[in-house]
Design a protein around this motif. Sequence first.
Motif: not given
Length: 175
Positions: A90, A92-93, A122-123, A132, A135, A165
């Motif tokens: 993950d 994310h962030g 990736t989100g 994003g 992404r 995502g």
Amino acid sequence: MTRRPQRILSDEDRVLWNLVARTAVPLKGRAAPKMDLEGPVEIAPAPSVAAPALAAAQQPDKKPSPPRHLDRPTLDKLAKGRLPIEARVDLHGMTQDEAYSLLFSFLHRAHASGLRYVLVITGKGSSSGGDGVLRRSVPGWLATPAFRMFVSSHEHAARHHGGSGALYVRLRKVR
């Protein structure tokens, strides 16, 4: 009681720990622990990674082909759970530098372990309507020579695995 020997963290473990530690909030009345790595961190490829990359650079006719899209039957099997997703990461962030380092080390370890199908999350990006950064970037990274030695093909995941995502990634077989 016997004490276990102290384990020395590798650079990859230290990077992962610092990513987690940055998101932690200390308890009331406690000071935040100091992190041993400050600023952007880059992981130098291990000698086992550099040797195949150097060999591939010296033999231009034996270079791995660029990643393709997954074929429809394989994509359907992954989406329906008939082919197992053996690992997931993950992103994310994370900043692009952090995500790149983590993705490279994750794919390297998964490939060395003989895994075939992994999920990269990736989100979908910000809520302001734009895509994003990760992404957009991750599919491009998977097509670069650094990742070609691991990645055979990739495709956006099914809706219940994250949809646009997330990416299904098929890794090359270990030779």
